[in-house]
Design a protein around this motif. Structure first.
Motif, short mmCIF file in Angstrom:
data_model
loop_
_atom_site.label_atom_id
_atom_site.label_comp_id
_atom_site.label_asym_id
_atom_site.label_seq_id
_atom_site.Cartn_x
_atom_site.Cartn_y
_atom_site.Cartn_z
N ALA A 1 0.83 -1.21 0.00
CA ALA A 1 0.00 0.00 0.00
C ALA A 1 0.86 1.26 0.00
CB ALA A 1 -0.93 -0.01 1.20
N THR A 2 1.92 1.25 0.77
CA THR A 2 2.81 2.42 0.84
C THR A 2 3.53 2.65 -0.48
OG1 THR A 2 3.14 2.03 3.20
CG2 THR A 2 4.73 3.45 2.11
N GLN A 3 3.99 1.58 -1.11
CA GLN A 3 4.71 1.72 -2.37
C GLN A 3 3.79 2.18 -3.50
OE1 GLN A 3 8.01 1.50 -2.78
NE2 GLN A 3 8.12 1.20 -0.58
N ILE A 4 2.58 1.66 -3.54
CA ILE A 4 1.68 2.01 -4.63
C ILE A 4 1.02 3.37 -4.40
CG2 ILE A 4 -0.41 1.30 -5.85
CD1 ILE A 4 0.51 -1.54 -5.59
N ASP A 5 0.86 3.77 -3.14
CA ASP A 5 0.24 5.06 -2.85
C ASP A 5 0.96 6.21 -3.53
OD1 ASP A 5 -1.89 4.24 -1.40
OD2 ASP A 5 -1.07 4.78 0.56
N ARG A 6 2.27 6.21 -3.46
CA ARG A 6 2.99 7.34 -4.06
C ARG A 6 2.84 7.39 -5.57
NH1 ARG A 6 9.25 5.61 -3.10
NH2 ARG A 6 8.91 3.42 -3.56
N TRP A 7 2.72 6.21 -6.21
CA TRP A 7 2.49 6.19 -7.65
C TRP A 7 1.07 6.65 -7.98
CZ3 TRP A 7 6.30 6.03 -10.91
CH2 TRP A 7 7.51 5.46 -10.51
N LEU A 8 0.10 6.24 -7.16
CA LEU A 8 -1.28 6.67 -7.38
C LEU A 8 -1.42 8.17 -7.22
CD1 LEU A 8 -3.34 3.88 -5.61
CD2 LEU A 8 -3.20 4.34 -8.04
N ILE A 9 -0.74 8.74 -6.24
CA ILE A 9 -0.78 10.18 -6.05
C ILE A 9 -0.16 10.89 -7.25
CG2 ILE A 9 0.00 12.09 -4.59
CD1 ILE A 9 -2.11 10.49 -3.21
N GLY A 10 0.91 10.34 -7.78
CA GLY A 10 1.54 10.91 -8.98
C GLY A 10 0.63 10.86 -10.19
N CYS B 1 -2.28 16.51 -3.27
CA CYS B 1 -1.15 15.76 -3.84
C CYS B 1 0.18 16.35 -3.39
CB CYS B 1 -1.20 15.78 -5.37
SG CYS B 1 -2.47 14.75 -6.08
N PHE B 2 0.30 17.66 -3.51
CA PHE B 2 1.55 18.31 -3.10
C PHE B 2 1.75 18.17 -1.59
CE2 PHE B 2 1.01 20.95 -7.09
CZ PHE B 2 1.97 20.23 -7.78
N GLY B 3 0.66 18.24 -0.83
CA GLY B 3 0.75 18.04 0.61
C GLY B 3 1.23 16.64 0.95
N TYR B 4 0.73 15.66 0.22
CA TYR B 4 1.14 14.28 0.46
C TYR B 4 2.64 14.12 0.23
CZ TYR B 4 1.47 9.22 -0.01
OH TYR B 4 1.83 7.91 0.13
N TYR B 5 3.13 14.62 -0.90
CA TYR B 5 4.55 14.48 -1.20
C TYR B 5 5.41 15.31 -0.25
CZ TYR B 5 3.82 11.77 -5.42
OH TYR B 5 3.49 10.78 -6.30
N THR B 6 4.92 16.46 0.17
CA THR B 6 5.67 17.27 1.13
C THR B 6 5.76 16.55 2.47
OG1 THR B 6 4.94 19.29 0.06
CG2 THR B 6 5.76 19.50 2.30
#
Length: 149
Positions: A57-66, A104-109
């Motif tokens: 879930a953690t690995q795929i979350d960042r791709w989904l957010i992108g 999205c930007f908040g998630y990556y930040t």
């Protein structure tokens, strides 16, 4: 009403902007919800180790957010093309897209810039998912065409 039923507004082919709008929505909103409502619960039921499920879930979350950020940028571009850049804050769909992009930007930040608890990242994910559902409920922005005389 004209003699031909194909000239009625109801039977007109959708514009390229409308097709791209809906296609990008399918990818980013559908991907978010299918992953978290379908795949993760299915993995939990299948009996896999909880740590493995969390890692997936953690690995795929960042791709989904992108993917969601790219989809929203496409939709913002289409909205600007159809109704102008001012539609980003004039039209409700534009404001929802800006809220989703901020999530999205908040998630990556929060993930890469500021090391905080995962609950804040999940909050950004929930805001993004809800903004996607609200956006799906809105009508597709289309360019107003003048009738031919």
């Amino acid at each position: 009403m004209s003699k031909s039923s194909t000239s009625d507004a109801m039977f007109r082919a959708p514009t390229l902007e409308a097709i791209l709008w809906q296609l990008s929505q399918v990818f980013w909103v559908g991907g978010l919800w299918v992953f978290h409502v379908g795949l993760i619960p299915a993995l939990k039921v299948s009996g896999l180790a909880p740590l493995l499920i969390d890692d997936v879930a953690t690995q795929i979350d960042r791709w989904l957010i992108g993917v969601a950020a790219v989809g929203m940028l496409v939709q913002l571009t289409l909205l600007a093309r159809v109704a102008g850049v001012s539609a980003w804050w004039r039209v409700f769909s534009g404001r929802v897209l800006l809220v989703g992009l901020a999530a999205c930007f908040g998630y990556y930040t929060l993930r890469y810039g500021v090391s905080v608890d995962q609950r804040w990242q999940m909050y950004c994910f929930v805001v993004l998912g809800i903004s996607g559902i609200v956006l799906v409920a809105q009508s597709v922005p289309v360019r107003v065409r003048r009738p031919h005389r």
